[in-house]
Design a protein around this motif. Structure first.
Motif, PDB file in Angstrom:
ATOM      1  N   VAL A 117      27.520  40.575  28.266  1.00 47.67           N
ATOM      2  CA  VAL A 117      27.919  39.518  29.205  1.00 47.67           C
ATOM      3  C   VAL A 117      27.656  38.146  28.613  1.00 47.67           C
ATOM      4  N   ARG A 118      26.431  37.991  28.027  1.00 45.99           N
ATOM      5  CA  ARG A 118      26.115  36.709  27.409  1.00 45.99           C
ATOM      6  C   ARG A 118      27.021  36.422  26.217  1.00 45.99           C
ATOM      7  N   SER A 119      27.365  37.471  25.484  1.00 45.35           N
ATOM      8  CA  SER A 119      28.288  37.287  24.357  1.00 45.35           C
ATOM      9  C   SER A 119      29.659  36.823  24.850  1.00 45.35           C
ATOM     10  N   TRP A 125      32.521  29.960  26.836  1.00 48.65           N
ATOM     11  CA  TRP A 125      32.086  28.574  26.695  1.00 48.65           C
ATOM     12  C   TRP A 125      32.723  27.902  25.478  1.00 48.65           C
ATOM     13  N   MET A 126      32.811  28.641  24.358  1.00 49.74           N
ATOM     14  CA  MET A 126      33.448  28.097  23.170  1.00 49.74           C
ATOM     15  C   MET A 126      34.923  27.806  23.445  1.00 49.74           C
ATOM     16  N   SER A 132      38.503  21.746  26.250  1.00 47.51           N
ATOM     17  CA  SER A 132      38.097  20.401  26.675  1.00 47.51           C
ATOM     18  C   SER A 132      38.385  19.378  25.586  1.00 47.51           C
ATOM     19  N   CYS A 133      38.117  19.759  24.315  1.00 48.29           N
ATOM     20  CA  CYS A 133      38.401  18.841  23.212  1.00 48.29           C
ATOM     21  C   CYS A 133      39.900  18.562  23.106  1.00 48.29           C
ATOM     22  N   VAL A 134      40.682  19.641  23.237  1.00 50.51           N
ATOM     23  CA  VAL A 134      42.136  19.465  23.178  1.00 50.51           C
ATOM     24  C   VAL A 134      42.609  18.585  24.341  1.00 50.51           C
ATOM     25  N   ALA A 135      42.040  18.852  25.538  1.00 47.64           N
ATOM     26  CA  ALA A 135      42.428  18.047  26.702  1.00 47.64           C
ATOM     27  C   ALA A 135      42.004  16.591  26.529  1.00 47.64           C
ATOM     28  N   LEU A 136      40.812  16.367  25.914  1.00 44.78           N
ATOM     29  CA  LEU A 136      40.350  15.001  25.690  1.00 44.78           C
ATOM     30  C   LEU A 136      41.273  14.259  24.731  1.00 44.78           C
ATOM     31  N   VAL A 137      41.660  14.949  23.642  1.00 45.36           N
ATOM     32  CA  VAL A 137      42.572  14.319  22.680  1.00 45.36           C
ATOM     33  C   VAL A 137      43.921  14.031  23.344  1.00 45.36           C
TER      34      VAL A 137
END
Length: 364
Positions: A117-119, A125-126, A132-137
C-alpha cells in the motif's frame, strides 16, 4: 472453504486431520492460521500445531467475531516481534450442538499488507507530483499568454507617456478583446501624436509672436509663479541672465508698485495700470498693465477659493516720458519769452483804448 471443511468434520475442532490441513494451508497462503475454541483455547495452529500457545478468547478480533461474526485487529506481537494484522471468523462446530462455535483466525505481518500500500502510495504521490509540475508549467505558460497583452499595452503606454508614439502593442495576431483594444490603442496614439504636433506648432507660433513683440508679456499663476515670459519682458526688467519659467516673479523683481497692482487686479477682478522706475541702470520708466486671467488659479487646499492668475503687459515708456518733459519745458520757456512782449503790447493797446488813439502827438 476452511470454514466449510471444519464444519463438515465428524469430530469438529478435535479432528486429528486438522493439523496437517492447517500446515498445508499455511505454507500455500503464507498466512498463520489458528483455530480457536469457544472458550478461547487454541485447538490447532498452522505454525505451532497443537502446542498450547495460551488463551485467545480476550483478543480484540475474537471478541468482535463473537459479537458480530467477524473481527479485525492490528497490534504488536511480542512473540514474533513485529506488528501483525488479525482477522477472525466465527464458525459452527460440526457434530456438536448448533449453539457451540469456534473461530478461525488469520494472521499476517502488517508490513506484508501495508508495504505494497505504501509502495503504491509512493507511486501515486510521484504521479501526483509530476502532474502538479506539468500543471504548474502549463498554468505559467497560460498566465504568460493571458497577461502578455496587458504587458504589451503597459509598455506602449509608458513609451507614449515619454513622447514615443511609434510603439504600438504587438497584438496584431489577436482576434479577441485584446486585439480590439490594440486597435483602439493605435488610434489613440495616432490622435495624440497629431494633437501633440498641433500643440507644438501652435506653441512655436505663439513663441514667435511673443518674441517679435516690443512689449513684455508675463503670465503668472495664483502663486505668482511665472507660466510664460517673452524676451522683451526679460529685457525691460533686466532679467536676461535669469531663467524665468516656473519661478516666482518677486524672488528677483523688487517693485512694490507692481505687487500692489497685481493684488488690486486679483481683488477687483479688473485691470490695473501702473508706472514705476526700473531698479537697474540706466533708469527706465516702465508702464505695466495687469489683467486677470480667469480660470487659471491654483489652490493649495480644497476649501480655499482658487486665486486667479494675471497677465502683465510691460511697456518701456522712457522716451515718451522724456518727450513729454521736453514739450512741457518748451511750453514753459515759450510762455516765459512771450510774457514781456505781450505785456508791452497790452499796455500800448490799453493806452490807445483810453484815448491816445485820437491824440496826434502821442499816437505817432
Amino acid at each position: 472453504a476452511l470454514r466449510q471443511h471444519v464444519a463438515e468434520l465428524p469430530e469438529g475442532v478435535a479432528d486429528p486431520s486438522l493439523i496437517q490441513h492447517f500446515e498445508i494451508l499455511g505454507r500455500e497462503t503464507g498466512f498463520r492460521l489458528t483455530l480457536i475454541r469457544s472458550n478461547g483455547s487454541v485447538s490447532v495452529d498452522s505454525e505451532k500445531g497443537i502446542d498450547d500457545i495460551g488463551p485467545h478468547g480476550h483478543r480484540t478480533e475474537i471478541t468482535e467475531a463473537r459479537r458480530a461474526g467477524v473481527g479485525f485487529a492490528e497490534r504488536y506481537s511480542s512473540t514474533l516481534g513485529t506488528d501483525m494484522v488479525y482477522f477472525a471468523l466465527r464458525i459452527p462446530i460440526g457434530g456438536l450442538p448448533a449453539s457451540d462455535i469456534a473461530f478461525i483466525r488469520v494472521a499476517n505481518p502488517a508490513e506484508s499488507i501495508w508495504g505494497p500500500v505504501r509502495s503504491n502510495q509512493l507511486r501515486w504521490w510521484m504521479l501526483l507530483l509530476s502532474l502538479s509540475c506539468v500543471a504548474l508549467v502549463a498554468m505559467t505558460l497560460w498566465i504568460f499568454w493571458v497577461l502578455r497583452p496587458f504587458h504589451e499595452c503597459l509598455r506602449a503606454a509608458k513609451l507614449m507617456s515619454a513622447g514615443e508614439f511609434d510603439s504600438v502593442p504587438n497584438l496584431i495576431e489577436r482576434r479577441d478583446e485584446w486585439g480590439t483594444l490594440a486597435d483602439s490603442f493605435r488610434f489613440l496614439q495616432s490622435t495624440l501624436f497629431k494633437r501633440e504636433l498641433s500643440t507644438l506648432d501652435y506653441r512655436e507660433k505663439m513663441e514667435t509672436v511673443l518674441a517679435s513683440m516690443k512689449e513684455g508679456i508675463i503670465a503668472l499663476d495664483g502663486e505668482d509663479q511665472i507660466l510664460l515670459a517673452n524676451s522683451a519682458a526679460s529685457l525691460i526688467l533686466n532679467l536676461n541672465s535669469i531663467r524665468l519659467a516656473e519661478r516666482k516673479l518677486f524672488d528677483f523683481v523688487r517693485v512694490p508698485e507692481l505687487s500692489r497692482a497685481i493684488d488690486q487686479t486679483r481683488f477687483q477682478q479688473s485691470f490695473s495700470l501702473v508706472e514705476f522706475e526700473s531698479t537697474h541702470l540706466p533708469r527706465r520708466t516702465v508702464s505695466a498693465r495687469v489683467t486677470p486671467m480667469l480660470g487659471s488659479g491654483l489652490s493649495t487646499t480644497a476649501d480655499v477659493e482658487s486665486t486667479p492668475g494675471v497677465v502683465i503687459v510691460l511697456s518701456d515708456v522712457t522716451e515718451m516720458r522724456q518727450l513729454e518733459s521736453v514739450r512741457q519745458d518748451f511750453v514753459a520757456n515759450v510762455s516765459h519769452e512771450l510774457k514781456t512782449p505781450l505785456a508791452s503790447i497790452k499796455a500800448y493797446a490799453e493806452t490807445l483804448r483810453l484815448g491816445a488813439l485820437f491824440d496826434q502827438e502821442k499816437n505817432m
